[in-house]
Design a protein around this motif. Structure first.
Motif, PDB file in Angstrom:
ATOM      1  N   ASP A   1      39.209  49.763  39.357  1.00  0.00           N
ATOM      2  CA  ASP A   1      38.453  49.213  40.407  1.00  0.00           C
ATOM      3  C   ASP A   1      39.407  48.041  41.423  1.00  0.00           C
ATOM      4  N   VAL A   2      38.104  47.191  41.903  1.00  0.00           N
ATOM      5  CA  VAL A   2      39.144  46.039  42.550  1.00  0.00           C
ATOM      6  C   VAL A   2      38.552  44.910  42.371  1.00  0.00           C
ATOM      7  N   ALA A   3      39.111  44.023  42.273  1.00  0.00           N
ATOM      8  CA  ALA A   3      37.899  42.764  42.243  1.00  0.00           C
ATOM      9  C   ALA A   3      36.784  42.679  42.695  1.00  0.00           C
ATOM     10  N   PHE A   4      36.939  42.844  44.003  1.00  0.00           N
ATOM     11  CA  PHE A   4      35.434  43.011  44.733  1.00  0.00           C
ATOM     12  C   PHE A   4      35.208  44.276  45.595  1.00  0.00           C
TER      13      PHE A   4
ATOM     14  N   ILE B   1      42.342  38.925  50.529  1.00  0.00           N
ATOM     15  CA  ILE B   1      41.690  38.220  49.238  1.00  0.00           C
ATOM     16  C   ILE B   1      40.948  39.288  48.234  1.00  0.00           C
TER      17      ILE B   1
ATOM     18  N   LEU C   1      44.454  40.742  47.075  1.00  0.00           N
ATOM     19  CA  LEU C   1      45.815  39.639  45.768  1.00  0.00           C
ATOM     20  C   LEU C   1      44.947  39.224  44.401  1.00  0.00           C
ATOM     21  N   VAL C   2      43.601  39.053  44.362  1.00  0.00           N
ATOM     22  CA  VAL C   2      42.607  38.601  43.342  1.00  0.00           C
ATOM     23  C   VAL C   2      42.855  39.903  42.104  1.00  0.00           C
TER      24      VAL C   2
ATOM     25  N   ILE D   1      46.734  40.615  40.916  1.00  0.00           N
ATOM     26  CA  ILE D   1      46.916  38.856  39.933  1.00  0.00           C
ATOM     27  C   ILE D   1      45.895  39.501  38.766  1.00  0.00           C
ATOM     28  N   ASN D   2      44.485  39.871  39.014  1.00  0.00           N
ATOM     29  CA  ASN D   2      43.838  39.368  37.639  1.00  0.00           C
ATOM     30  C   ASN D   2      44.343  40.677  37.035  1.00  0.00           C
ATOM     31  N   MET D   3      44.281  42.083  37.636  1.00  0.00           N
ATOM     32  CA  MET D   3      43.258  43.595  37.247  1.00  0.00           C
ATOM     33  C   MET D   3      44.445  44.487  36.387  1.00  0.00           C
TER      34      MET D   3
ATOM     35  N   MET E   1      33.679  43.156  34.731  1.00  0.00           N
ATOM     36  CA  MET E   1      33.680  44.789  33.963  1.00  0.00           C
ATOM     37  C   MET E   1      33.575  44.364  32.765  1.00  0.00           C
TER      38      MET E   1
ATOM     39  N   LEU F   1      35.239  39.133  33.275  1.00  0.00           N
ATOM     40  CA  LEU F   1      36.218  38.892  34.756  1.00  0.00           C
ATOM     41  C   LEU F   1      35.567  38.577  35.618  1.00  0.00           C
TER      42      LEU F   1
ATOM     43  N   ASN G   1      37.172  36.256  38.649  1.00  0.00           N
ATOM     44  CA  ASN G   1      37.639  37.187  39.681  1.00  0.00           C
ATOM     45  C   ASN G   1      37.293  36.110  40.847  1.00  0.00           C
TER      46      ASN G   1
ATOM     47  N   LEU H   1      38.914  32.654  41.272  1.00  0.00           N
ATOM     48  CA  LEU H   1      40.049  32.945  42.010  1.00  0.00           C
ATOM     49  C   LEU H   1      40.482  33.359  43.144  1.00  0.00           C
ATOM     50  N   GLY H   2      39.391  34.612  43.555  1.00  0.00           N
ATOM     51  CA  GLY H   2      39.717  34.408  45.235  1.00  0.00           C
ATOM     52  C   GLY H   2      39.253  33.038  45.624  1.00  0.00           C
TER      53      GLY H   2
ATOM     54  N   LEU I   1      41.481  31.548  46.692  1.00  0.00           N
ATOM     55  CA  LEU I   1      42.589  31.783  47.136  1.00  0.00           C
ATOM     56  C   LEU I   1      41.734  31.534  48.792  1.00  0.00           C
ATOM     57  N   PHE I   2      40.333  31.845  48.626  1.00  0.00           N
ATOM     58  CA  PHE I   2      39.661  32.250  50.771  1.00  0.00           C
ATOM     59  C   PHE I   2      39.707  30.020  50.547  1.00  0.00           C
TER      60      PHE I   2
END
Lengths: 616, 205
Positions: free
Chosen positions: A87-90, A158, A161-162, A165-167, B1, B20, B24, B27-28, B31-32
């Protein structure tokens, strides 16, 4: 209903494609009306005012509501698959990004219905865009519509990017990431650092217009050139936000259809980063004639020309990728190969414009119009067509009709060059941009006629594409996992369209072009990096939809605050009241999101096994 | 997850980074804040470009009362310190102490905001309205954006306090607290720049 609440990145990608595609048609229709107006001298098909409105809305719509959303559509559909993520981060934020974009876009286009349309050009230069010269609600729609749509873009950036980087899947190092993912990564970084500047610019312009602030009003000490700086410190990176994803798509497509590894992968990565960086250093080349002086002009001139170096690296790498490859000219590759010379032409005129003294001659002429359409249509739109044809089977499980796709390419490609090639010469002969009429006997007639015919041909190409979409959608969903048979990256290892959880087991990545490497080693698929087990997924939510709607209501209310009567005898007007209701709606949704814990749900092991059994 | 990989009832030292989702979120948010930096950077640029355009309105050196602003600064910087104590309490899993430090942070933030509102009303009486000059427009926009951020932070942290009281410290609430702490520090850093660029430079030049 399912589509209003979805947080699945693949479905959001499809929503972006539909909405962006719709606005592409709107913007295209506006373009065709512009070209019909200019097909002969002193035509009065549309009035001067309507022409200004068409011009403004065409630019604004195409950049913000068509090009960016279609880029986001492909990024949503492909990025998590390319990096081996579930999935995506958010996911919630992703859905919110779509709905704010859509409601912002609708707000902007409501202006056509109420008849107060933005008319100060897509750059909204002050003081033309201020309340003195644009005293109807047109520019309010521009300011608020873009502000709302911009929220969606920023949080989308954003999110990517996350996610990147993270997934990433195990083994997917940065230097093994596919080029499209790399370009999406740099594009997202540019969005993050460019869009807040636009936010401030739009807010300042809004304060000037609605609350009589003096940012850009010279008579009250304001500074109109300040608007140009703020707009272009956003606006120039925006050009690279648009073109880098196209570079990524071209890299993927050319490599796949040449059956070769992308030539000079690490130099491609380096060039992408460098272009992203330099994109922020060159904004004042839009302002050579503003009067910044020779030193500023010289510096920005040199910085601009520097960008040709990494771009040249990219062009040669694509050519070397094709060199000696077994090239197949299926439709995605046709668009990609058509992109290369077209974009080079746009780049060459870019270097011409980057020479500050020469720019004094080309400035505000059709030469500039020709240049940026070569870059944005000949570059980005051909890139997007390539990407849409390439990933269509992955997104929808059906392969687009190849004959119609080839026909789309040839009509669109020929139409494009007919439209814009002659505009270089119109510009050099002195035809200014943004004019709604020209006199007879200046030598402009024939080339304008050719240009209009070309525009109609591009429209025809788009219609053929739409026919293709309809024809394809009645076919059964039977695209194989790897429809081009030469898929190199992870998205081609899973079924088309992918199941909700993307990967039943997260794949182990062993090298660049992960899937191709496994094929070369004689394996039929990826080695899993984890045992089969239940997969945790986020729950759908209606909140993003209502937050978008709330912003829409708020924008609409505040815009009409000065016009409407007082609310129940208070100091506030009805418009204010409506605006506050809209903002409260957003805040309540934020509160609900924060308070209600989203536990998500699990997709159980036997269900995944059933999916695997069905496909394998 | 990976929320379920973590054993219920046992919190790690840094609960905000245990999942995670938590990582996330952090980190998000970094960036914000990068984007917010550009936002405030642009506001500062606009202010710097327009700060001498006072027209008939009062000039900054006649206007600013440094004593008042110094009090406000001291209050806000202290609130940054108390928010650090809150995060430290969180790492020691002391929920009660965490909530108390957050309450103190919110109260200090509200004190800062009250001083700022008083300051704005005061300036208004001195003839420094939003529409007076380009200087005044850019002043109120820059300082007001910061004030709006403080207000949002106060509401946000208040909501977090309620959540912490109800749900306790978990791997879900911990990242929220951590991120709110980052936000609060960011607001402080921006204020330091406002204090320097707007008030000190306004007094000198």
């Amino acid at each position: 209903m399912d589509w209003l609440t979805t947080v699945d990145h693949k479905k959001i990608g499809i929503l972006y494609l539909i909405a962006g595609g719709f606005f592409f048609l709107v913007g295209g229709l506006e373009a065709i009306l512009i070209r019909i107006q200019l097909w002969k001298p002193q035509n009065d098909f549309v009035g001067a005012d309507t022409y200004n409105e068409l011009l403004t809305m065409h630019g604004t719509t195409m950049i913000f509501l068509a090009a960016m959303p279609v880029i986001f559509a492909l990024m949503n559909a492909v990025i998590p698959l390319q990096i081996g993520a579930r999935d995506v981060a958010f996911p919630f934020v992703n859905s919110l990004g779509f709905w704010t974009f859509l409601f912002g876009g609708i707000l902007l286009n409501v202006s056509w219905i109420v008849g107060d349309v933005p008319d100060a050009g897509w750059t909204a230069y002050a003081p033309l865009a201020g309340s003195t010269y644009s005293n109807d609600h047109g520019m309010d729609y521009y300011v608020l519509g873009l502000q709302i749509a911009g929220i969606g873009t920023l949080i989308g950036g954003i999110n990517f990017l996350v996610t990147i980087i993270n997934m990433r899947a195990p083994g997917m190092t940065f230097m093994r990431m596919p080029m499209f993912t790399w370009s999406a990564f740099i594009t997202s970084a540019l969005i993050l650092f460019a869009f807040p500047a636009l936010t401030v610019g739009l807010a300042a312009l809004m304060f000037d217009r609605l609350f009589e602030a003096n940012f850009f009003d010279p008579s009250a000490g304001g500074n109109a050139v300040l608007w140009e700086h703020i707009f272009w410190i956003f606006g120039h990176p925006e050009v690279y936000i648009l073109i880098l994803p196209a570079f990524g798509i071209i890299s993927e497509v050319i490599s796949t259809f040449s059956r070769k590894r992308l030539f000079g992968y690490s130099s491609m990565v380096f060039a992408t980063i460098l272009i992203g960086f330099l994109g922020f250093m060159v904004w004042a080349h839009h302002m050579f004639t503003t009067g910044l002086g020779p030193v500023a002009n010289a510096l920005f001139s040199i910085a601009t020309m520097l960008i040709a170096v990494p771009t040249g690296i990219k062009i040669f790498n694509w050519l070397f990728t094709m060199w000696g490859g077994s090239i197949s000219f299926k439709s995605p590759n046709l668009f990609a190969v058509g992109f290369i010379p077209t974009f080079v032409m746009g780049g060459v005129t870019g270097v011409m414009l980057a020479a500050a003294p020469a720019d004094f001659q080309y400035h505000d002429s059709y030469f500039v119009v020709a240049h940026f359409h070569y870059v944005i249509v000949g570059g980005l739109v051909l890139g997007l067509f390539s990407g849409v044809h390439y990933w269509w089977p992955k997104m929808f499980g059906r392969i687009l009709n190849e004959g119609l796709a080839q026909l789309t390419f040839w009509t669109f490609f020929i139409g494009f060059h007919l439209t814009f090639f002659v505009q270089h010469f119109l510009g050099l002969m002195g035809m200014p941009r943004r004019i709604w009429q020209y006199l007879d006997g200046l030598g402009f007639n024939e080339m304008n006629l050719i240009s209009t015919i070309g525009a109609l041909l591009m429209g025809l190409g788009t219609i053929i594409f739409l026919i293709n979409v309809v024809v394809t959608s009645v076919k059964p969903k039977n695209a194989p996992a790897d429809p081009w048979e030469d898929g190199r990256t992870l998205e081609w290892t899973i079924p088309s369209p992918p199941p909700e959880y993307n990967f039943a087991q997260t794949p182990l990545v062993r090298g660049y072009d992960a899937y191709w490497k496994e094929k070369q080693d004689g394996h039929s698929g990826m080695t899993p990096a984890e045992p089969l087990g239940p997969i945790h997924m986020p729950s759908p939510s209606i909140l993003p939809f209502f937050m978008g709607l709330g912003f829409f209501i708020a924008g609409f209310g505040f815009m009409y605050a000065p016009d409407w009567g007082h609310f129940l005898g208070t100091d506030l007007t009805v418009g204010h009241a409506i605006g506050i209701v809209g903002l409260l709606m957003v805040l309540i949704c934020m509160l609900l999101r924060s308070v209600i814990d989203d536990h998500g749900f699990h997709i159980e092991e036997d269900e995944i096994k059933r999916d695997l059994g069905g496909k394998a | 997850m990976s929320a379920h990989t973590h054993v219920e009832g046992h919190l790690p030292h840094e609960p905000e980074k245990a999942t995670l989702e938590g990582r996330n979120k952090i980190l998000g948010f970094w960036l914000f804040l990068g984007g917010e930096t550009v936002l405030f950077g642009t506001l500062f640029a606009a202010f710097l470009a327009l700060r001498h355009q006072v027209l008939d309105g009062p000039a900054p050196n006649e206007l600013f009362d440094l004593k008042l602003v110094a009090y406000a600064t001291a209050i806000l910087l202290t609130s940054s310190l108390t928010s650090v104590f809150a995060i430290q309490a969180m790492h020691q899993h002391k929920v009660k102490s965490l909530i108390n430090w957050l309450i103190i942070t919110v109260v200090l933030g509200a004190g800062f905001l009250a001083l700022e509102i008083y300051e704005f009303v005061h300036y208004l009486h001195l003839g420094h309205g939003f529409t007076t000059s380009a200087f005044s427009s850019s002043f109120y926009t820059l300082v007001g954006f910061h004030g709006a951020h403080v207000l949002f932070g106060i509401l946000w942290i208040t909501l977090l306090i309620i959540q912490l009281a109800k749900k306790g410290l978990t791997v879900v609430t911990a990242p929220k607290v951590y991120v709110a702490g980052m936000y609060w520090h960011f607001i402080d850093v921006v204020w330091v720049f406002i204090f320097t660029v707007v008030y000190l430079m306004g007094k000198v030049v």
